[in-house]
Design an enzyme around this catalytic site. Structure first.
Site, short mmCIF file in Angstrom:
data_model
loop_
_atom_site.label_atom_id
_atom_site.label_comp_id
_atom_site.label_asym_id
_atom_site.label_seq_id
_atom_site.Cartn_x
_atom_site.Cartn_y
_atom_site.Cartn_z
N TYR A 135 -4.51 4.27 2.10
CA TYR A 135 -5.32 5.34 2.19
C TYR A 135 -5.90 5.80 1.29
O TYR A 135 -7.10 7.20 1.53
CB TYR A 135 -4.34 6.87 1.81
CG TYR A 135 -3.23 7.11 3.22
CD1 TYR A 135 -3.56 6.11 4.06
CD2 TYR A 135 -2.38 7.70 2.96
CE1 TYR A 135 -2.40 5.98 5.33
CE2 TYR A 135 -1.26 8.30 4.51
CZ TYR A 135 -1.25 6.99 5.26
OH TYR A 135 -0.48 6.93 6.01
N LYS A 189 6.82 -4.53 3.13
CA LYS A 189 6.46 -5.13 4.76
C LYS A 189 6.29 -6.54 3.39
O LYS A 189 5.20 -7.42 4.05
CB LYS A 189 5.16 -4.78 5.33
CG LYS A 189 5.10 -5.59 6.90
CD LYS A 189 5.94 -5.30 6.93
CE LYS A 189 5.92 -5.81 8.90
NZ LYS A 189 6.57 -6.53 9.63
N ASP A 221 9.45 -2.48 9.37
CA ASP A 221 10.15 -2.27 11.18
C ASP A 221 11.49 -1.97 11.34
O ASP A 221 12.06 -1.42 11.58
CB ASP A 221 9.19 -3.95 11.94
CG ASP A 221 9.37 -4.80 10.94
OD1 ASP A 221 9.24 -4.90 9.97
OD2 ASP A 221 9.53 -5.80 11.31
N ASP A 245 4.64 7.42 4.93
CA ASP A 245 4.25 9.28 6.06
C ASP A 245 5.41 8.84 7.56
O ASP A 245 5.14 10.00 7.92
CB ASP A 245 2.13 8.74 5.94
CG ASP A 245 2.10 9.55 6.62
OD1 ASP A 245 2.41 11.27 7.07
OD2 ASP A 245 0.70 9.57 7.48
N ASP A 249 8.32 11.75 8.22
CA ASP A 249 8.55 12.02 9.76
C ASP A 249 9.43 11.84 10.53
O ASP A 249 10.03 12.46 11.37
CB ASP A 249 6.56 12.21 10.21
CG ASP A 249 5.70 13.37 10.15
OD1 ASP A 249 6.02 14.14 9.28
OD2 ASP A 249 4.71 13.09 10.44
#
Ligand code: NAD
Length: 354
Positions: A135, A189, A221, A245, A249
């Site tokens: 980001y 990852k 994942d 993020d 959520d």
């Protein structure tokens, strides 16, 4: 205990009033100062994060925020949007650790889209790094390049983390796990991304400082899948900005009751910004029906993480549980057989339970 109160927009002032009453009832001798952030600040000063607010927020030990934004400010230029105020304060205060609990009180198990037996009693904490990762990484952009004689647009972002950035967020997560069930799952990852191989290495190294906490690793994942398959296997999850993020959520939606979820964003010295996970809910603003519990529970997080007042934090959380057990519900969590109340009455019920 200096606290900067930022009610914000929409339902912000309504839910904040109840949170402040709870704080006052504890009689901790807090010094509270109120200031403008978001759309209300744009209307009053033209700036979503005015200087007077900046000063108070910097001087305070903790900031308690309602929510910002609303349709009346959607057409403003980007720099004047209420959300800019939020980004501005997070950045200025150096808040790198975002703590988002996802708790499903047994009484609200039907609010989830998952089967009650999968989620009833769910209590996990997601610790998300907030100031690094793809980001913020440079270089970034979209540019046109020449490829085999024709022009094509390229988009690119850069994922990076330094060892010290990883270590400080992982430490926050270990400390949080120590206060809970002493299980930490670090999500990465590493099979594809070198940055996250470093993440895994640093998390493993840091584990030696916390022999009393059990550390595990999981690929992102798989973590996304496990959160839906068997979310109660987790205690604390720590991960980078982008994965966090998405996973935070996902985790909050497991509970189905956004009006119930608090959050904390901390700096290196446990100064924090505390706010509900939901937005300013313009559709119900001014009606006195919003659920104040996420903001009240944010007060509990503030007492726990910034002020080290675990006892008072638990008192607030127990009071909320008691009120739910009594059948008290705002419209967002109402179901047949319970008692529907407004914002103020919910605050009254929490105060009585306290
Ligand atoms: P929202 O969270 O405000 O509302 C989504 C839905 O949930 C609405 O139906 C709303 O009525 C309901 N809801 C939210 N909080 C509730 C509560 N405490 N009690 C009962 N019902 C509640 O999300 P949105 O509609 O996407 O956004 C509205 C505005 O809020 C936008 O301007 C957005 O930018 C802003 N926003 C701000 C923050 C923040 O301040 N941190 C976060 C998200 C959205």
């Amino acid at each position: 205990m200096k606290i900067c109160i930022l009610p914000g927009d929409g339902i912000g002032p309504e839910i904040m009033a109840e949170a402040v009453r709870v704080l006052q009832a504890l009689d901790l001798g807090c010094e509270m100062t109120e200031a403008l952030l978001g759309g209300c600040a744009v209307d009053a000063t033209g700036d979503p994060y005015p200087e007077a607010t900046q000063r108070l927020a910097q001087e305070a030990d903790a900031v308690l925020l309602g929510a910002v934004g609303g349709p009346q400010w959607d057409d403003l230029p980007r720099a004047q949007r209420p959300e800019r105020g939020l980004l501005g304060i997070r950045k200025q205060l150096g808040l790198f650790a975002n703590l988002r609990p996802a708790i499903l009180y047994p009484e609200l198990a039907n609010a989830s889209t998952l089967k009650p037996e999968i989620v009833a009693g769910l209590d996990i904490l997601i610790v998300r790094e907030l100031t690094g990762d793809i980001y913020f990484g440079q270089p970034r952009g979209v540019e046109t390049r020449d490829v085999d004689g024709h022009q094509e647009r390229f988009g690119y972002n850069t994922m990076h983390y330094s060892e010290s950035e990883i270590r400080r967020i992982v430490r926050v997560a270990f400390e949080a796990a120590r206060r809970r069930h002493r299980k930490l799952c670090s999500v990465d990852k590493m099979n594809v991304l070198e940055t996250t191989q470093l993440w895994r290495d640093v998390a493993s190294e840091t584990a030696s400082e916390y022999p009393d906490v059990e550390l595990s690793h999981m690929l992102v994942d798989n973590a996304a899948m496990q959160l839906v398959r068997n979310p109660k296997q987790f205690d604390v999850i720590v991960t980078g900005n982008m994965f966090g993020d998405i996973l935070s959520d996902e985790a909050s939606m497991l509970t189905g009751s956004i009006g119930m979820l608090p959050s904390a964003s901390l700096d290196a010295n446990n100064k924090g910004l505390y706010e509900p996970c939901h937005g300013s809910a313009p559709d119900i603003a001014g009606q006195g029906v919003a659920n104040p519990l996420a903001t009240i529970l944010s007060v509990a997080m503030m007492l726990r993480y910034t002020f080290g007042r675990e006892g008072e934090a638990l008192r607030i959380e127990s009071a909320v549980k008691k009120v739910l057990a009594q059948g008290c519900r705002t419209a967002d969590i109402y179901e047949a057989g319970t008692r529907r109340v407004g914002t103020r009455a919910m605050g009254d019920a929490v105060l009585a339970a306290l």
